[in-house]
Design an enzyme around this catalytic site. Sequence first.
Site, short mmCIF file in Angstrom:
data_model
loop_
_atom_site.label_atom_id
_atom_site.label_comp_id
_atom_site.label_asym_id
_atom_site.label_seq_id
_atom_site.Cartn_x
_atom_site.Cartn_y
_atom_site.Cartn_z
N ASP A 94 47.18 47.32 33.97
CA ASP A 94 46.60 47.14 32.67
C ASP A 94 46.37 45.41 32.82
O ASP A 94 47.07 44.75 32.14
CB ASP A 94 47.10 47.36 31.52
CG ASP A 94 46.31 47.32 30.32
OD1 ASP A 94 45.10 47.03 30.60
OD2 ASP A 94 46.86 47.80 29.10
N ALA A 95 45.25 45.07 33.40
CA ALA A 95 45.06 43.61 33.78
C ALA A 95 43.75 43.31 32.93
O ALA A 95 43.62 41.93 32.89
CB ALA A 95 44.84 43.48 35.01
N LYS A 96 42.83 44.24 32.67
CA LYS A 96 41.59 43.86 32.16
C LYS A 96 40.71 42.72 32.71
O LYS A 96 40.40 41.70 32.12
CB LYS A 96 41.79 43.35 30.50
CG LYS A 96 42.29 44.76 29.85
CD LYS A 96 42.43 44.66 28.20
CE LYS A 96 43.10 46.01 27.74
NZ LYS A 96 44.39 45.93 27.97
N ARG A 97 40.66 42.82 33.88
CA ARG A 97 39.94 41.61 34.88
C ARG A 97 38.32 42.18 35.06
O ARG A 97 37.83 42.96 34.21
CB ARG A 97 40.59 41.55 36.23
CG ARG A 97 42.03 41.62 36.28
CD ARG A 97 42.36 39.89 35.78
NE ARG A 97 43.68 40.03 35.10
CZ ARG A 97 44.74 39.43 35.66
NH1 ARG A 97 44.68 38.92 36.71
NH2 ARG A 97 45.96 39.57 35.02
#
Length: 274
Positions: A94-97
């Site tokens: 869950d890095a939301k890159r």
Amino acid sequence: MKIEHLISQIHQKKSFLCVGLDTDLEKIPQHLLEDEDPIFAFNKAIIDATHSFCVAYKPNIAFYEAYGLKGWKSLERTMAYLNDKHPEIFTIADAKRGDIGNTSTRYAKAFFETLNFDSITIAPYMGKDSVEPFLAFEDKHTILLALTSNQGAFDFQTKKVNGGELYKEVLKVSKSYTNAERLMYVVGATKATYLKDIREIIPDSFLLVPGVGAQGGSLQEVCAYGMTKNVGLLVNSSRGILYASTGDDFAEAAANEAQKIQIEMEVELGKIHK
Ligand SMILES: O=C(O)c1cc(=O)[nH]c(=O)n1[C@@H]1O[C@H](COP(=O)(O)O)[C@@H](O)[C@H]1O
């Protein structure tokens, strides 16, 4: 991981639970702080206690990056442990890159190759050429933020563009991306009723649904509007499981909480075949 393997694991365990590893040193039991790697010690205990009730783990990268090199080491150890002991379990960074193409490729390498995650959460805001570098990786999955669980989702995501809401435009346009079959989408459990419209645009895609537990979303509502014949859902709970108890019995309490959700999921899965 191939999607068929995820689906067969769901049917085997009668669960589509994702346990979020949002490991917070201010919330874990005090005695673990004496360990040389408290984050990994906590994660290992949680994984050992909950793996038979869930099909996915989702470390939220912020909780590791917050501790610098040490945190990153704990993340590496957690991923090595999962890949070694439970390779059948789906892993989500869950890095939301998401960035210009060549930068997105570096992010993809970091999470898909170096850390060996099966999937990653991506913000769609920079468009096609920021998402497609992630989609280029075979047997990996790109989870695009569509309609998020927080209040701020109404700032932009539900605003009208081309006569429809922006989150619907994200769903529609992303379907034309190269390797779009490797896409999944985030829809918050707190927005369950929107799933009816969402399923008209993406009838079969898997959805990552955070927001049950601490944020108050309803599993039953999510299933009523969002479940498909292939399940199509991974429902995440983080704090509700991890911090069910902050005492010495934290792992047992986490297992109980995960099992409680798994039993509710078994009921929902039973409805697919009717
Ligand atoms: O991408 C996510 O996972 C996510 C999207 C979203 O819309 N809402 C949301 O809560 N999340 C993440 O899901 C987890 C929810 O945690 P709990 O509220 O503790 O269950 C956190 O790691 C959030 O960052």
